[in-house]
Design an enzyme around this catalytic site. Structure first.
Site, PDB file in Angstrom:
ATOM      1  N   GLU A   1       3.151  -4.061 -10.751  1.00 21.53           N
ATOM      2  CA  GLU A   1       2.153  -4.989 -10.149  1.00 21.53           C
ATOM      3  C   GLU A   1       0.842  -3.964 -10.421  1.00 21.53           C
ATOM      4  O   GLU A   1       1.020  -2.865 -10.192  1.00 21.53           O
ATOM      5  CB  GLU A   1       2.371  -5.055  -8.618  1.00 21.53           C
TER       6      GLU A   1
ATOM      7  N   ASN B   1       9.719  -4.604  -5.678  1.00 25.26           N
ATOM      8  CA  ASN B   1      10.301  -5.337  -6.674  1.00 25.26           C
ATOM      9  C   ASN B   1      11.903  -5.739  -6.215  1.00 25.26           C
ATOM     10  O   ASN B   1      12.378  -5.254  -5.544  1.00 25.26           O
ATOM     11  CB  ASN B   1      10.884  -4.065  -7.906  1.00 25.26           C
TER      12      ASN B   1
ATOM     13  N   GLU C   1       8.035  -2.904   2.745  1.00 27.86           N
ATOM     14  CA  GLU C   1       8.529  -3.434   1.281  1.00 27.86           C
ATOM     15  C   GLU C   1       9.718  -4.428   1.622  1.00 27.86           C
ATOM     16  O   GLU C   1       9.919  -5.467   0.775  1.00 27.86           O
ATOM     17  CB  GLU C   1       9.104  -2.298   0.597  1.00 27.86           C
TER      18      GLU C   1
ATOM     19  N   GLU D   1      -0.172  -9.822   0.975  1.00 27.04           N
ATOM     20  CA  GLU D   1      -0.475  -8.321   1.563  1.00 27.04           C
ATOM     21  C   GLU D   1      -0.689  -8.451   3.121  1.00 27.04           C
ATOM     22  O   GLU D   1      -0.445  -7.593   3.927  1.00 27.04           O
ATOM     23  CB  GLU D   1      -1.476  -7.608   0.687  1.00 27.04           C
TER      24      GLU D   1
ATOM     25  N   ALA E   1       4.619   2.627  -2.368  1.00 25.64           N
ATOM     26  CA  ALA E   1       6.070   1.767  -2.624  1.00 25.64           C
ATOM     27  C   ALA E   1       5.775   0.497  -3.216  1.00 25.64           C
ATOM     28  O   ALA E   1       4.843  -0.025  -3.204  1.00 25.64           O
ATOM     29  CB  ALA E   1       6.976   1.796  -1.400  1.00 25.64           C
TER      30      ALA E   1
HETATM   31  N1  B3K Z   1       2.421  -4.518  -3.583  1.00 23.32           N
HETATM   32  C1  B3K Z   1       2.480  -3.111  -3.920  1.00 23.32           C
HETATM   33  C2  B3K Z   1       1.245  -2.629  -4.141  1.00 23.32           C
HETATM   34  C3  B3K Z   1       0.953  -2.569  -5.617  1.00 23.32           C
HETATM   35  C4  B3K Z   1      -0.280  -2.217  -5.886  1.00 23.32           C
HETATM   36  C5  B3K Z   1      -0.926  -2.242  -7.633  1.00 23.32           C
HETATM   37  N2  B3K Z   1      -1.917  -1.292  -7.779  1.00 23.32           N
HETATM   38  C6  B3K Z   1       2.969  -2.213  -2.500  1.00 23.32           C
HETATM   39  C7  B3K Z   1       2.799  -3.028  -1.468  1.00 23.32           C
HETATM   40  O1  B3K Z   1       1.666  -3.393  -0.932  1.00 23.32           O
HETATM   41  O2  B3K Z   1       3.738  -3.196  -0.645  1.00 23.32           O
HETATM   42 ZN    ZN Z   2       2.552  -5.109   0.397  1.00 23.39          ZN
END
Ligand code: B3K
Ligand code: ZN
Length: 864
Positions: A120, A263, A296, A318, A260
């Site tokens: 990501e 995935n 996460e 987010e 973190a």
């Molecule tokens: N989704 C990831 C963040 C990715 C950042 C890419 N530059 C972690 C999170 O927000 O949970």
């Molecule tokens: Zn997140």
């Protein structure tokens, strides 16, 4: 000549040209020559015969279509363009990549000796050619081949096969039954210690939980595991959401650009967000770990099962997931303190972003480098927008909305509009005006005026909303504005409007609105924007005595803290004037008396008390000024702290001594340690023998919260013992880099003529490494954020220190460079001399011939 990076616009969104039914990946791991085979079934969505795949820094070895070598393609810097294709075909691409030389920590790279990935937002294109966009979802089957020295070969989903190969290597094959976009793909290979556990879901399914940590770190893994189990249980109870695979894995790595990554089934974590025991981690670290593990995990539904259509919709996952992790922490711990944390982040960082050149809405509409938009606006303000919907709808309707959202969109890539539509349809609450929050930019301002009418026993409260100048939306927003009216003893009065009892949340929907509260027997003290019910600024002429009344009597922890913040703000306005006129800067005696009373009293949560008496930071206070009065502010903060220390010696000592600290991790013990440390911080400034002894004793503690609290107090007060204490800490902890990060961060706050030189000399410390984001953030991030005196030196040496580093980081790790650049974004808010010096650093960067897209976007905006 370099070509100028191109921006992408939300308005240009078009669906993908092809659907992908399945993707089979085979990795033959090698530090500099990893071979990647990608076999996928593509189907064109219309009549087109060409396909444009994303790919960066790849060495293309071969292409075949339906089993035959294929040559109708063009390979550019960022794409592979294939033409003359049938509607439906199997495409096989073989590429080679070099994880070892990949210092960007995006794509496949080596962290220490461990292979890991970060995809990501757009890192998958550094692994193979693909439609690297979140609205292309497919089923992954992944084979990983590696040396025996890497016993663990991991990818998403369930392991379906494994075995030895003839050449002494081995392989593992993984299948993820859930469709996912490329950004959720992960691969990890290495040698680890494992902490294993299990969780039985509420429907009775057994889920294996595995935590992979570097060899020797097992004693630091249990807290993260316990946090994961708490998160799984909480999501079932509060949101009715259950985990869906048979295994959940978390891997901790040392080189990672953020906290973190969620995935599917295989989270990759920065080791700093996993590893903790009481000897090495502070209570703060424990809290952070629990909240990130939760965050996460919660993404499994909000982000993975339902994902984003395009990256402009990032806040869909987010903002919502931050809201969920905040609720998790609040349900499990102190709601008030968690709210204080969240509001502090908004006020200090998000409001600053709003008045800087990177100001954007929670759903941005123009992006050059997506990694630049993982911001406090998208995350934290995004969470506040979700929180407002929760406030407007109430828990029951909100949960109905969540249910409908999953019913409609499970397995799909959707937009923020889809989310709001689900909330609206499930609750029958009209959210059409509310939706403007997704487009508006900047912090709205509410100007409040109140009038008490004794004859009629009424209290009129008029509210005017005004948008920020840079806001394209100038029509009124729907703002839930919570208010409480306190009587003389601090009790909340019932709110009656037009003869009816009303809730404390007023729906402000017009530019100007007046509410008249009835049956108010005496002039009340108004608590405005209670619980920070909306991400706005409030302008209201509080008198210090009213704020003190709230601090002393309100029942809400949050309201009391908020009032203390406002009181410090008033004092700072006064202090800056005193500084300018050359008079003595002192804190109002009423405020000191209040603190004294609270310290002697010690009722309620001690951690809250610690927060109440803490002088807000430079960054927090500077957001109250249009132009930051650097010298005045630094002086005020110091004077206020010395004032508190010298005027409250006895109550501080009393409180320090009275704090029973059991050494446990219970809320009470954590709170006691927090208060002890704040007391010690102040007392060190006026240290007598007794205090010195306390500090020496506490420095010997094997509880890191206490130990580091003592070290910080001594270092900040520049006690004669501090230098030795720092040296001892260094030799005690050199083997543990995460602990050394605390030491680097503290070193970064030093002041004095030699400070810059000393900080720079730490680049040579055996534990320091510029390619490791944790080290860089600990030393230089902390310097720029927590050492305003040296960072803003009038000779510009502080800015130069950061500027020099950014030039190096631009080549090593653009993502980290771009984040580290943030303090330069507010150059316009400084005095003439300082803004010139900061600007000069930005100009230096703009002249780099190899300037990364990440830095280009922010530098251009800053200078524009
Ligand atoms: N989704 C990831 C963040 C990715 C950042 C890419 N530059 C972690 C999170 O927000 O949970
Ligand atoms: Zn997140």
């Amino acid at each position: 000549m370099q070509t100028k990076p191109q921006a992408k616009y939300l308005k240009d969104y078009q669906g993908p040209s092809h659907q992908v039914a399945s993707l089979e990946l085979t990795f033959d791991l090698h530090p500099t020559k990893t071979n990647v085979k990608a076999k996928a079934r593509y189907t064109a969505t219309d009549e087109q015969t060409s396909l444009r795949l994303d790919g960066v820094d790849l060495n293309l070895l071969s292409v075949s279509v339906d089993g035959q070598p294929f040559e109708q393609y063009e390979c550019t810097h960022e794409h592979l363009l294939l033409s003359g294709l049938p509607k439906d075909f199997e495409l096989e691409i073989e590429t080679e990549i070099s994880p070892q030389t990949n210092t960007s920590l995006e794509g496949l790279y080596l962290s220490g000796g461990t292979y890991c990935t970060q995809c990501e937002a757009e890192g998958f294109r550094k692994i193979t050619y693909f439609l690297d966009r979140p609205d292309v979802l497919t089923i992954y089957t992944v084979t990983v081949i590696g040396q025996q020295s890497m016993p663990h070969l991991l990818s998403n989903g369930n392991q379906i096969e494994s075995g030895q190969l003839a050449d002494g290597r081995h392989f593992a094959k993984w299948h993820d039954p859930f469709k996912k976009p490329s950004y959720l793909f992960a691969l990890v290979a290495g040698d680890f210690d494992l902490l294993e556990d299990e969780f039985i879901t509420r429907s009775g399914r057994k889920v294996d939980l595995v935590l992979f940590v570097d060899k020797g770190n097992l004693t630091k893994a249990p807290h993260a595991m316990a946090s994961l189990k708490r998160a799984m249980e909480w999501d079932e109870k509060r949101f009715g959401l259950e985990y869906d695979l048979d295994i959940y894995m978390i891997v901790a790595v040392d080189f990672f650009n953020m906290g973190a990554m969620e995935n599917k089934g295989l989270n990759v974590f920065n080791s700093s967000c996993v590893l903790a025991n009481q000897q090495t981690a502070t209570d703060r670290d424990y809290h952070t770990i629990e909240s990130i593990v939760g965050h996460e995990y919660f993404h499994n539904w909000t982000g993975n099962r339902v994902t984003c259509r395009d990256w402009f919709q990032l806040s869909l996952k987010e903002g919502l997931t931050v809201f969920r992790d905040q609720e998790f922490s609040s349900d499990l711990g102190s709601r008030g303190l968690n709210r204080i944390d969240a509001v502090m982040a908004m006020r200090t960082h998000q409001f600053a972003e709003d008045v800087g050149p990177m100001a954007h809405s929670i759903r941005p509409d123009k992006v050059i480098e997506m990694n630049n938009f993982y911001t406090v606006t998208v995350y934290n303000k995004g969470a506040e927008v979700i929180r407002m919907m929760h406030t407007i709808l109430g828990e029951e309707n909100f949960q109905k909305g969540m249910q409908l959202y999953f019913e409609r969109h499970d397995g799909c890539a959707v937009t923020c509009d889809d989310f709001v539509a689900a909330m609206q349809d499930a609750s029958n609450v009209d959210l059409s005006q509310f939706k403007l929050w997704y487009e508006q930019i900047g912090t709205p301002m509410l100007t409040v005026e109140t009038e008490y009418r004794a004859q009629s026993n009424t209290y009129a409260c008029s509210i005017k909303q005004k948008h920020a100048q840079n806001d394209p939306i100038q029509s009124p927003l729907h703002i839930p504005f919570a208010i409480e009216l306190l009587d003389k003893s601090g009790h909340a009065l019932p709110l009656i409007v037009n003869g009816e009892r009303v809730s404390k949340v007023i729906d402000v929907t017009q530019e100007q609105q007046t509410v008249v509260f009835e049956r108010i027997p005496e002039r009340p003290v108004a608590v405005l924007l209670e619980d920070f019910s909306a991400p706005v600024l409030v302008k209201y002429d509080y008198h210090l005595s009213e704020l003190i009344h709230i601090i002393a009597h309100a029942s809400s922890d949050y309201a009391r803290w908020e009032a203390a913040q406002q009181a410090f703000q008033l004092e700072v306005f006064k202090g800056v004037e005193q500084f300018n006129s050359g008079s003595d800067i002192t804190l109002a005696s009423e405020l000191l008396d209040t603190f004294s009373m609270l310290l002697r009293d010690r009722r309620g949560d001690l951690a809250l008390l610690a927060e109440l008496i803490r002088v807000p930071s430079f960054d927090t206070l500077s957001s109250c000024f249009e132009q930051t009065p650097v010298d005045a502010l630094n002086t005020c903060i110091k004077r206020f702290e010395r004032n508190i220390a010298s005027q409250l010696v006895e109550p501080l000592k009393q409180a320090f001594e009275a704090c029973e600290e059991s050494g446990e991790l219970t809320h009470d013990a954590v709170s006691a340690r927090a208060l002890k440390n704040v007391c010690l911080y102040y007392l060190a400034m006026v240290a007598d023998d007794k205090v010195t002894k306390w500090i020496d004793n506490q420095s010997e503690s094997d509880n890191m919260t206490l130990k580091f609290g003592a070290l910080k107090a001594a270092f900040n007060a520049q006690l004669p013992t501090a230098e030795d204490a720092m040296a001892n800490f260094d030799s005690q902890w050199r083997h543990d880099l995460l602990v050394m990060d605390k030491w680097f961060a503290l070193q970064a706050t030093q002041i004095g003529e030699q400070a810059i030189a000393k900080i720079k000399s730490l680049y040579e410390h055996p534990c320091f490494d510029k390619s490791n984001p944790n080290r860089v953030r600990a030393l230089i991030g902390s310097f720029a954020r927590n050492n305003p005196e040296e960072f803003h030196r009038i000779d510009g040496e502080g800015y130069k220190l950061l500027g020099d580093l950014l030039i190096e980081l631009n080549a090593i790790n653009p993502q980290n460079a771009s984040r580290m650049l943030t303090p330069f974004m507010s150059w316009k808010r400084l005095d003439e001399q300082r803004s010139k010096l900061m600007r000069a650093q930005l100009e230096r960067l703009s002249q780099l011939t190899d300037l990364s897209d990440d830095l280009f976007e922010k530098v251009e905006k800053a200078l524009g």
